[in-house]
Design a protein around this motif. Structure first.
Motif, PDB file in Angstrom:
ATOM      1  N   GLU A   6     -26.888  -0.446  23.359  1.00 25.76           N
ATOM      2  CA  GLU A   6     -26.989  -1.897  23.367  1.00 25.76           C
ATOM      3  C   GLU A   6     -27.932  -2.371  22.262  1.00 25.76           C
ATOM      4  N   SER A   7     -27.540  -3.447  21.608  1.00 30.11           N
ATOM      5  CA  SER A   7     -28.394  -4.114  20.626  1.00 30.11           C
ATOM      6  C   SER A   7     -28.820  -5.438  21.235  1.00 30.11           C
ATOM      7  N   ILE A   8     -30.114  -5.652  21.334  1.00 31.76           N
ATOM      8  CA  ILE A   8     -30.642  -6.794  22.066  1.00 31.76           C
ATOM      9  C   ILE A   8     -31.029  -7.914  21.105  1.00 31.76           C
ATOM     10  N   GLY A   9     -30.596  -9.120  21.427  1.00 37.30           N
ATOM     11  CA  GLY A   9     -31.039 -10.319  20.729  1.00 37.30           C
ATOM     12  C   GLY A   9     -31.941 -11.117  21.643  1.00 37.30           C
ATOM     13  N   PHE A  10     -32.930 -11.801  21.062  1.00 36.47           N
ATOM     14  CA  PHE A  10     -33.862 -12.579  21.887  1.00 36.47           C
ATOM     15  C   PHE A  10     -34.119 -13.916  21.209  1.00 36.47           C
ATOM     16  N   VAL A  11     -33.833 -14.994  21.939  1.00 33.89           N
ATOM     17  CA  VAL A  11     -34.057 -16.356  21.442  1.00 33.89           C
ATOM     18  C   VAL A  11     -35.086 -17.022  22.352  1.00 33.89           C
ATOM     19  N   GLY A  12     -36.230 -17.413  21.778  1.00 36.69           N
ATOM     20  CA  GLY A  12     -37.252 -18.095  22.564  1.00 36.69           C
ATOM     21  C   GLY A  12     -38.476 -17.233  22.810  1.00 36.69           C
ATOM     22  N   ASN A  23     -41.992  -5.966  25.154  1.00 33.95           N
ATOM     23  CA  ASN A  23     -41.685  -4.821  26.014  1.00 33.95           C
ATOM     24  C   ASN A  23     -40.309  -4.239  25.722  1.00 33.95           C
ATOM     25  N   ILE A  24     -39.348  -5.079  25.391  1.00 32.31           N
ATOM     26  CA  ILE A  24     -38.001  -4.587  25.070  1.00 32.31           C
ATOM     27  C   ILE A  24     -38.048  -3.651  23.866  1.00 32.31           C
ATOM     28  N   VAL A  25     -38.702  -4.083  22.785  1.00 31.18           N
ATOM     29  CA  VAL A  25     -38.705  -3.273  21.556  1.00 31.18           C
ATOM     30  C   VAL A  25     -39.598  -2.053  21.703  1.00 31.18           C
ATOM     31  N   GLU A  26     -40.704  -2.184  22.413  1.00 27.82           N
ATOM     32  CA  GLU A  26     -41.614  -1.041  22.547  1.00 27.82           C
ATOM     33  C   GLU A  26     -41.080   0.025  23.494  1.00 27.82           C
ATOM     34  N   LYS A  27     -40.096  -0.343  24.318  1.00 28.64           N
ATOM     35  CA  LYS A  27     -39.519   0.631  25.243  1.00 28.64           C
ATOM     36  C   LYS A  27     -38.175   1.161  24.762  1.00 28.64           C
ATOM     37  N   GLY A  28     -37.948   1.049  23.449  1.00 31.25           N
ATOM     38  CA  GLY A  28     -36.876   1.810  22.829  1.00 31.25           C
ATOM     39  C   GLY A  28     -35.600   1.090  22.488  1.00 31.25           C
ATOM     40  N   TYR A  29     -35.530  -0.222  22.691  1.00 31.60           N
ATOM     41  CA  TYR A  29     -34.292  -0.943  22.396  1.00 31.60           C
ATOM     42  C   TYR A  29     -34.340  -1.560  20.991  1.00 31.60           C
ATOM     43  N   ALA A  30     -33.209  -1.528  20.314  1.00 31.07           N
ATOM     44  CA  ALA A  30     -33.080  -2.260  19.052  1.00 31.07           C
ATOM     45  C   ALA A  30     -33.127  -3.747  19.372  1.00 31.07           C
ATOM     46  N   LEU A  31     -34.000  -4.476  18.674  1.00 32.81           N
ATOM     47  CA  LEU A  31     -34.234  -5.875  19.008  1.00 32.81           C
ATOM     48  C   LEU A  31     -34.146  -6.754  17.769  1.00 32.81           C
ATOM     49  N   GLN A  32     -33.409  -7.856  17.898  1.00 27.94           N
ATOM     50  CA  GLN A  32     -33.377  -8.895  16.871  1.00 27.94           C
ATOM     51  C   GLN A  32     -33.957 -10.170  17.451  1.00 27.94           C
ATOM     52  N   ARG A  61     -24.031 -12.336  16.197  1.00 26.71           N
ATOM     53  CA  ARG A  61     -23.069 -11.443  15.556  1.00 26.71           C
ATOM     54  C   ARG A  61     -23.513  -9.981  15.655  1.00 26.71           C
ATOM     55  N   ASN A  62     -24.815  -9.748  15.745  1.00 29.95           N
ATOM     56  CA  ASN A  62     -25.350  -8.387  15.709  1.00 29.95           C
ATOM     57  C   ASN A  62     -25.967  -7.934  17.031  1.00 29.95           C
ATOM     58  N   SER A  63     -25.657  -8.634  18.119  1.00 31.64           N
ATOM     59  CA  SER A  63     -26.232  -8.298  19.424  1.00 31.64           C
ATOM     60  C   SER A  63     -25.135  -8.095  20.456  1.00 31.64           C
ATOM     61  N   THR A  64     -25.401  -7.185  21.401  1.00 26.87           N
ATOM     62  CA  THR A  64     -24.469  -6.985  22.515  1.00 26.87           C
ATOM     63  C   THR A  64     -24.992  -7.619  23.805  1.00 26.87           C
ATOM     64  N   ILE A  65     -26.315  -7.767  23.917  1.00 27.29           N
ATOM     65  CA  ILE A  65     -26.940  -8.496  25.021  1.00 27.29           C
ATOM     66  C   ILE A  65     -27.948  -9.457  24.409  1.00 27.29           C
ATOM     67  N   ILE A  66     -27.875 -10.734  24.787  1.00 31.93           N
ATOM     68  CA  ILE A  66     -28.749 -11.752  24.209  1.00 31.93           C
ATOM     69  C   ILE A  66     -29.530 -12.433  25.328  1.00 31.93           C
ATOM     70  N   PHE A  67     -30.850 -12.389  25.217  1.00 33.43           N
ATOM     71  CA  PHE A  67     -31.717 -13.061  26.175  1.00 33.43           C
ATOM     72  C   PHE A  67     -32.152 -14.411  25.613  1.00 33.43           C
ATOM     73  N   LEU A  68     -32.093 -15.428  26.461  1.00 35.59           N
ATOM     74  CA  LEU A  68     -32.574 -16.762  26.110  1.00 35.59           C
ATOM     75  C   LEU A  68     -33.751 -17.089  27.017  1.00 35.59           C
ATOM     76  N   CYS A  69     -34.888 -17.433  26.423  1.00 32.69           N
ATOM     77  CA  CYS A  69     -36.063 -17.815  27.211  1.00 32.69           C
ATOM     78  C   CYS A  69     -36.538 -19.158  26.668  1.00 32.69           C
ATOM     79  N   LEU A  70     -35.889 -20.220  27.137  1.00 30.44           N
ATOM     80  CA  LEU A  70     -36.070 -21.549  26.562  1.00 30.44           C
ATOM     81  C   LEU A  70     -36.563 -22.528  27.625  1.00 30.44           C
ATOM     82  N   THR A  71     -36.782 -23.764  27.212  1.00 29.39           N
ATOM     83  CA  THR A  71     -37.417 -24.741  28.096  1.00 29.39           C
ATOM     84  C   THR A  71     -36.544 -25.118  29.281  1.00 29.39           C
ATOM     85  N   GLY A  72     -35.261 -25.379  29.027  1.00 33.70           N
ATOM     86  CA  GLY A  72     -34.391 -25.816  30.107  1.00 33.70           C
ATOM     87  C   GLY A  72     -32.941 -25.825  29.673  1.00 33.70           C
ATOM     88  N   SER A  73     -32.086 -26.418  30.500  1.00 31.58           N
ATOM     89  CA  SER A  73     -30.649 -26.366  30.261  1.00 31.58           C
ATOM     90  C   SER A  73     -30.195 -27.018  28.957  1.00 31.58           C
TER      91      SER A  73
END
Length: 297
Positions: A6-12, A23-32, A61-73
């Protein structure tokens, strides 16, 4: 070396997201990651092994799982729209914000049309636990999606509960926040009354701390009221007020009276009307706004 394909994307990468992404990147996941207004967290994450995307579309385009940590909907909907041209079928979007369930369901349905999976995984606790990787997380997703994202969530959460289907995580998070913000409103009013009748904050705390009414939320709230630590719980009053409006909307949709919910929301509305909309005005500071409304300090 990555522990997964899995390639992880993170927005926010804000107060909560920075620690989670760390924690995601330090525990071995590729992170953008992608920058918004504040470059400091992004620069820090790059030094830890993350790569920086040029845009949200590029990140998608380069992520298979994308996390969003934003203010609201609204912010989540805008991010999904920005990513949509780069999304591939099979990608999972995980919304870690405190969102409005009806919007979450609509976004999930829209993404399903292009083969993208959607999950809601809101958080509980504070930036301190985000950095330590010990947050609580409540997940709304189908079983297969939950099993796929759980190993990544476990890099930053110590307690993970699969609540049910899409939007159930957000429903449970709103219930959780109703209770916690209700505590804040109660504490603020009780402390104002205590002051007005001549009982000091210190004496009040001597009675409550260590007794049946003590809890973790009380202790972080009193970190400001008792010790003047402005950063004891870095969750903004404006975000709390937003969550209380979401709670009211959910209750309205379910035809549930909001006697208590409206009272709590109005306590935060007092703060919002008197300077509490500032980004560095945090939930424990509610005590000052309620005290001022009652002629106390």
């Amino acid at each position: 070396m990555s522990t997964t394909k899995e390639s992880i994307g993170f927005v926010g990468t804000g107060l909560m997201g920075h620690g989670m992404a760390k924690n995601i990147v330090e525990k071995g996941y590729a992170l953008q990651v992608v920058a918004h207004r504040n470059r400091v967290p992004v620069d820090d994450l790059v030094t830890r092994g993350a790569t920086e995307a040029t845009s949200q579309e590029d990140l998608a385009r380069n992520s298979t799982i994308i996390f969003l940590c934003l203010t609201g909907s609204p912010e989540v909907a805008a991010a999904v729209a920005a990513m949509k041209p780069g999304l591939k079928a099979g990608t999972v979007i995980v919304d870690c914000s405190t969102g409005e369930p009806a919007v979450t369901q609509k976004l999930a349905a829209d993404m399903a049309e292009i083969g993208v999976h959607f999950a809601d995984a809101p958080l509980s606790r504070t930036p301190k636990e985000a950095w330590a990787g010990t947050l609580d997380c409540m997940v709304g997703a189908d079983e297969a999606t939950f099993e796929r994202i759980r190993p990544v969530i476990s890099t930053w959460a110590a307690k993970i509960v699969h609540i049910g289907g899409v939007a159930d995580g957000h429903r449970m998070k709103l219930l959780n926040n109703f209770i916690s913000l209700g505590y804040a409103a109660l504490y603020a009013e009780a402390l104002s009354l205590s002051k007005k009748v001549g009982i000091s904050v210190e004496t009040f705390d001597q009675v409550i701390r260590g007794g049946r009414m003590d809890c973790g939320f009380y202790q972080t709230f009193m970190g400001y009221a008792l010790e003047a630590n402005r950063d004891a719980h870095k969750f903004s009053i404006s975000n709390a007020y937003k969550d209380l409006r979401y709670i009211e909307s959910m209750a309205n949709s379910a035809t549930v009276t909001t006697t208590m919910g409206s009272a709590v929301k109005n306590a935060f509305a007092v703060a919002m009307a008197n300077g509490g909309e500032k980004p560095d005005a945090y939930v424990p500071h509610l005590v000052d706004f309620i005290a001022a409304a009652n002629g106390a300090k």
